[in-house]
Motif scaffolding. Structure first.
Motif, PDB file in Angstrom:
ATOM      1  N   ALA A  77      11.125  24.494  -6.160  1.00  0.00           N
ATOM      2  CA  ALA A  77      11.994  24.593  -4.981  1.00  0.00           C
ATOM      3  C   ALA A  77      13.094  25.627  -5.187  1.00  0.00           C
ATOM      4  O   ALA A  77      13.422  26.383  -4.263  1.00  0.00           O
ATOM      5  CB  ALA A  77      12.601  23.225  -4.668  1.00  0.00           C
ATOM      6  N   ARG A  78      13.648  25.689  -6.383  1.00  0.00           N
ATOM      7  CA  ARG A  78      14.702  26.682  -6.658  1.00  0.00           C
ATOM      8  C   ARG A  78      14.171  28.088  -6.492  1.00  0.00           C
ATOM      9  O   ARG A  78      14.844  28.966  -5.919  1.00  0.00           O
ATOM     10  CB  ARG A  78      15.258  26.481  -8.072  1.00  0.00           C
ATOM     11  N   ARG A  79      12.969  28.329  -7.002  1.00  0.00           N
ATOM     12  CA  ARG A  79      12.389  29.671  -6.876  1.00  0.00           C
ATOM     13  C   ARG A  79      12.082  29.978  -5.407  1.00  0.00           C
ATOM     14  O   ARG A  79      12.301  31.092  -4.938  1.00  0.00           O
ATOM     15  CB  ARG A  79      11.117  29.774  -7.725  1.00  0.00           C
ATOM     16  N   ARG A  80      11.581  29.003  -4.687  1.00  0.00           N
ATOM     17  CA  ARG A  80      11.234  29.213  -3.276  1.00  0.00           C
ATOM     18  C   ARG A  80      12.481  29.492  -2.438  1.00  0.00           C
ATOM     19  O   ARG A  80      12.490  30.395  -1.592  1.00  0.00           O
ATOM     20  CB  ARG A  80      10.517  27.979  -2.726  1.00  0.00           C
ATOM     21  N   LEU A  81      13.521  28.705  -2.644  1.00  0.00           N
ATOM     22  CA  LEU A  81      14.680  28.739  -1.743  1.00  0.00           C
ATOM     23  C   LEU A  81      15.728  29.759  -2.164  1.00  0.00           C
ATOM     24  O   LEU A  81      16.624  30.074  -1.382  1.00  0.00           O
ATOM     25  CB  LEU A  81      15.300  27.335  -1.662  1.00  0.00           C
ATOM     26  N   GLU A  82      15.645  30.243  -3.388  1.00  0.00           N
ATOM     27  CA  GLU A  82      16.504  31.336  -3.861  1.00  0.00           C
ATOM     28  C   GLU A  82      17.976  31.102  -3.564  1.00  0.00           C
ATOM     29  O   GLU A  82      18.662  31.959  -3.013  1.00  0.00           O
ATOM     30  CB  GLU A  82      16.043  32.668  -3.246  1.00  0.00           C
ATOM     31  N   GLY A  83      18.457  29.916  -3.890  1.00  0.00           N
ATOM     32  CA  GLY A  83      19.866  29.607  -3.698  1.00  0.00           C
ATOM     33  C   GLY A  83      20.230  29.154  -2.304  1.00  0.00           C
ATOM     34  O   GLY A  83      21.408  28.912  -2.012  1.00  0.00           O
ATOM     35  N   GLY A  84      19.243  28.996  -1.428  1.00  0.00           N
ATOM     36  CA  GLY A  84      19.525  28.627  -0.042  1.00  0.00           C
ATOM     37  C   GLY A  84      19.835  27.167   0.168  1.00  0.00           C
ATOM     38  O   GLY A  84      20.225  26.775   1.274  1.00  0.00           O
TER      39      GLY A  84
END
Length: 237
Positions: A77-84
């Motif tokens: 999820a962190r990689r997918r959302l990139e801080g979002g």
């Protein structure tokens, strides 16, 4: 491998979840439809997995916090959302690390059937919701998992096991069946009123992409969807 060890097959699970009939063309669109207009809302994605729901909610204008007990899925999820989104390791069988009224909407997608006791998580969802807040929840349809389990008494709340095939491996899964009345009783006891109970159709594209799955999803119970509101907060129609 122990049951429900999502860390052991996080990448394979997320890749399958991304595009399969059951999640991408049935559960996810149905949950997002019940969530409705989320622009400007503070949303808790409880059991966020690899972040597919969170990504859609963010795209629609929500401020999202995601929690999951799988560190492997949270990393995806962190990689997918990139801080979002704010992403935290948390277990729904324990008190949530949030202030009262911290969210306008809680989304709990296909997570409750892993829990023996719904009392604490539902009370915590109620606590962290602001006045007028809603809980959108999807779970196994009890009319599906009872025949699957082979158990002899539908009216009991009981544990049952299943196996999945992901990435060429057999994955051991453990779930909890609860009858429909027990779900309704749990919602009421936690201070929720039911706005909507949904048994939706899949995305029409599934008919062509996944004809066998489409036939199953349109003729047999699979998942059950609820929109709940804090009791006393429901507005007159």
């Amino acid at each position: 491998m122990s049951e429900n060890d999502y860390d052991a097959f996080a990448a394979d699970y997320d890749a399958d979840n991304e595009n399969n009939a059951w999640n991408a063309y049935y559960e996810r669109p149905a949950t997002l439809s019940l969530a409705g207009d989320v622009a400007g809302l503070r949303v808790l994605d409880a059991g966020c997995g690899g972040g597919a729901h969170a990504a859609a909610l963010i795209e629609r204008g929500a401020t999202v916090t995601g929690i999951d007990r799988s560190a492997g899925l949270l990393e995806i999820a962190r990689r997918r959302l990139e801080g979002g989104a704010r992403l935290l390791l948390a277990d729904l069988s324990e008190p949530l690390p949030f202030d009262d009224g911290a969210f306008d909407l809680v989304v709990a997608s296909l997570v409750m059937h892993y829990l023996e006791d719904w009392s604490l998580p539902l009370l915590e969802f109620n606590r962290v919701l602001a006045k007028g807040g809603r809980l959108v929840l999807s779970t196994h349809h009890p009319f599906m998992d009872h025949p699957l389990s082979g158990h002899d008494n539908y009216f009991e709340t009981y544990r049952f096991d299943d196996t999945w095939e992901r990435g060429g491996r057999t994955i051991h899964m453990r779930f909890w069946h609860r009858p429909l009345h027990a779900m309704f009783d749990a919602f009421k006891s936690a201070g929720f009123a039911i706005e909507t109970v949904s048994e939706p159709e899949p995305d029409p594209r599934a008919r062509t992409l996944f004809p066998k799955a489409h036939k199953s999803l349109t003729t047999e119970p699979r998942f059950l969807f609820f929109s709940l509101v804090k009791a006393g907060d429901r507005q007159p129609h």
